[in-house]
Design an enzyme around this catalytic site. Structure first.
Site, PDB file in Angstrom:
ATOM      1  N   TYR A 147       0.839  -1.200   0.000  1.00 41.66           N
ATOM      2  CA  TYR A 147       0.000   0.000   0.000  1.00 41.66           C
ATOM      3  C   TYR A 147       0.871   1.245   0.000  1.00 41.66           C
ATOM      4  O   TYR A 147       2.051   1.207   0.377  1.00 41.66           O
ATOM      5  CB  TYR A 147      -0.951   0.020   1.204  1.00 41.66           C
ATOM      6  CG  TYR A 147      -0.280   0.210   2.552  1.00 41.66           C
ATOM      7  CD1 TYR A 147       0.013   1.484   3.046  1.00 41.66           C
ATOM      8  CD2 TYR A 147       0.047  -0.885   3.351  1.00 41.66           C
ATOM      9  CE1 TYR A 147       0.621   1.659   4.277  1.00 41.66           C
ATOM     10  CE2 TYR A 147       0.657  -0.724   4.583  1.00 41.66           C
ATOM     11  CZ  TYR A 147       0.935   0.552   5.045  1.00 41.66           C
ATOM     12  OH  TYR A 147       1.537   0.725   6.267  1.00 41.66           O
ATOM     13  N   CYS A 148       0.274   2.361  -0.429  1.00 44.39           N
ATOM     14  CA  CYS A 148       0.900   3.680  -0.309  1.00 44.39           C
ATOM     15  C   CYS A 148      -0.071   4.562   0.475  1.00 44.39           C
ATOM     16  O   CYS A 148      -0.849   4.045   1.276  1.00 44.39           O
ATOM     17  CB  CYS A 148       1.251   4.262  -1.672  1.00 44.39           C
ATOM     18  SG  CYS A 148      -0.148   4.473  -2.793  1.00 44.39           S
ATOM     19  N   PHE A 149      -0.031   5.873   0.283  1.00 43.71           N
ATOM     20  CA  PHE A 149      -0.872   6.728   1.123  1.00 43.71           C
ATOM     21  C   PHE A 149      -2.358   6.541   0.825  1.00 43.71           C
ATOM     22  O   PHE A 149      -3.167   6.336   1.723  1.00 43.71           O
ATOM     23  CB  PHE A 149      -0.480   8.198   0.967  1.00 43.71           C
ATOM     24  CG  PHE A 149      -1.266   9.107   1.870  1.00 43.71           C
ATOM     25  CD1 PHE A 149      -1.119   9.032   3.250  1.00 43.71           C
ATOM     26  CD2 PHE A 149      -2.170  10.020   1.349  1.00 43.71           C
ATOM     27  CE1 PHE A 149      -1.857   9.848   4.093  1.00 43.71           C
ATOM     28  CE2 PHE A 149      -2.911  10.847   2.183  1.00 43.71           C
ATOM     29  CZ  PHE A 149      -2.757  10.762   3.555  1.00 43.71           C
ATOM     30  N   TYR A 198      -3.024   3.614   3.055  1.00 44.98           N
ATOM     31  CA  TYR A 198      -2.866   3.965   4.465  1.00 44.98           C
ATOM     32  C   TYR A 198      -4.043   4.786   4.969  1.00 44.98           C
ATOM     33  O   TYR A 198      -4.559   4.553   6.070  1.00 44.98           O
ATOM     34  CB  TYR A 198      -1.559   4.744   4.657  1.00 44.98           C
ATOM     35  CG  TYR A 198      -1.457   5.412   6.005  1.00 44.98           C
ATOM     36  CD1 TYR A 198      -1.009   4.710   7.112  1.00 44.98           C
ATOM     37  CD2 TYR A 198      -1.831   6.751   6.182  1.00 44.98           C
ATOM     38  CE1 TYR A 198      -0.940   5.314   8.358  1.00 44.98           C
ATOM     39  CE2 TYR A 198      -1.765   7.358   7.416  1.00 44.98           C
ATOM     40  CZ  TYR A 198      -1.321   6.638   8.498  1.00 44.98           C
ATOM     41  OH  TYR A 198      -1.267   7.232   9.731  1.00 44.98           O
TER      42      TYR A 198
END
EC number: 2.9.1.3
Length: 371
Positions: A94-96, A123
């Site tokens: 995952y990223c932001f 996130y």
């Protein structure tokens, strides 16, 4: 290929492995327990791309990102992602927000023959889920506070219960002026996330009533979530009692013997003992204004003598002097005032065994009601 994940409940209940594509500066501000930070860009690269995005737009920023993360550097990071994916075939990345960074990493992994799913929403979505989890628990569950004078053994009782929310444990701080541990406290977001996951797991086991220590809003540098803290101002209270001498011995054990051992374990014998002594002196200095000049001077001298003897011979017996003084002249009067203000909420008082059994019986009654 496994589908991208939208089931945040299972992610946290099952401790599903995840790798975080965000830059280290983002990860440090807040993440989830057990997650590995394998960023697409480091802090400097992220800053350059962010500046480019603001000045020239998305296309230029994407081009710059590919320029910065290229060649051997790209290969190095790709190998780290591939190693994680192979070690954790049931995991996710995952990223932001689950957007561009996740898609880029997924694309590069796919080119290397690895299809690896992402967390939808990234996130931000998981963080929102955990904030909602805490608020739902506050609204739907039953809570009771455990209070008592300093040194009565509240933590000892809590550790014997299955339905505890250990605020001090999650904050890595004992909550008092002398409460700092040998290791650092978590970031505020990490504290909140850990607390939420703890509640989530306990509720999944059928726990609907939680016991937590009667704390202030601030536990060291960690702030109790507002909704929970507001509830703590009205929750019923169980009061733990113990003899004065027992309390002194317990404080000597926890705040002197065990804390010094913590510092030695982290920093080695010589530095650990020195840093422990510095921490104790600083903790006393932190309450200078509340003690007043004369009392601070007297108790500081007792502490200094005790530390000198401990460092010289290992004997901790002199610490009883300042501990007794601090309890009688500072902590006990303060807690007596607080107890009086909360007297109407106290539903039971007793020693450690009595309080433990009362809280266990209380939880059983609540469980039968829920059924």
């Amino acid at each position: 290929m496994r589908p991208d994940c939208t089931d945040f409940n299972t992610l946290f209940l099952d401790d599903v492995p995840m790798m975080d594509m965000r830059a280290p500066i983002e990860f440090t501000k807040g993440a989830f327990p057990g997650v590995v930070n394998l960023p697409l860009m480091n802090d400097q690269e992220r800053q350059k791309v962010g500046t480019c995005f603001k000045q020239q737009g998305q296309s230029a920023a994407i081009a710059l990102g590919h320029q910065l993360v290229n060649g051997a550097l790209k290969q190095q990071r790709l190998e780290a992602w591939a190693a994680f994916a192979q070690a954790h075939p049931d995991g996710y990345l995952y990223c932001f927000r689950g957007g561009l960074r996740s898609q880029i990493v997924q694309g590069w992994l796919k080119e290397a023959g690895i299809q690896y799913p992402k967390v939808v929403g990234g996130y931000k979505a998981m963080r929102t889920f955990l904030l909602d989890t805490t608020q739902q628990a506050v609204e739907q569950c039953d809570f009771v506070l455990l209070g008592g004078l300093t040194g009565t053994g509240k933590t000892d009782v809590l550790q014997q219960l299955d339905n505890v929310l250990d605020l001090e444990g999650h904050a890595n701080h004992r909550g008092s002026s002398f409460g700092k541990r040998a290791t650092a406290q978590p970031a505020q977001i990490d504290f909140e996330n850990g607390l939420a996951i703890d509640m989530l797991k306990k509720r999944a086991r059928g726990i609907g009533q939680f016991v937590l220590e009667d704390e202030g809003r601030i536990v060291g540098s960690c702030t109790v979530p507002l909704g929970l803290y507001q509830g703590m101002q009205r929750y019923p209270l169980v009061w733990l009692e113990d003899a004065f001498d027992n309390r002194v011995e317990r404080i000597l054990r926890d705040y002197v013997t065990n804390l010094c051992a913590e510092f030695v374990a982290v920093h080695g014998e010589e530095d650990g003992r020195r840093l422990f002594a510095e921490r104790m002196r600083q903790s006393m200095a932190n309450i200078y204004k509340r003690l007043g000049g004369e009392r601070f001077q007297r108790l500081s001298e007792l502490l200094g003598q005790a530390l000198d003897e401990q460092l010289r011979s290992g004997d901790v017996s002199l610490h009883r002097g300042w501990i007794e003084g601090l309890l009688k002249e500072y902590y006990d009067p303060m807690y007596a005032y607080q107890r009086e203000a909360k007297a109407g909420r106290i539903e039971f008082a007793g020693d450690g065994v009595e309080v433990r059994e009362y809280l266990k019986a209380r939880a059983r009654r609540q469980h039968r009601v829920d059924l």
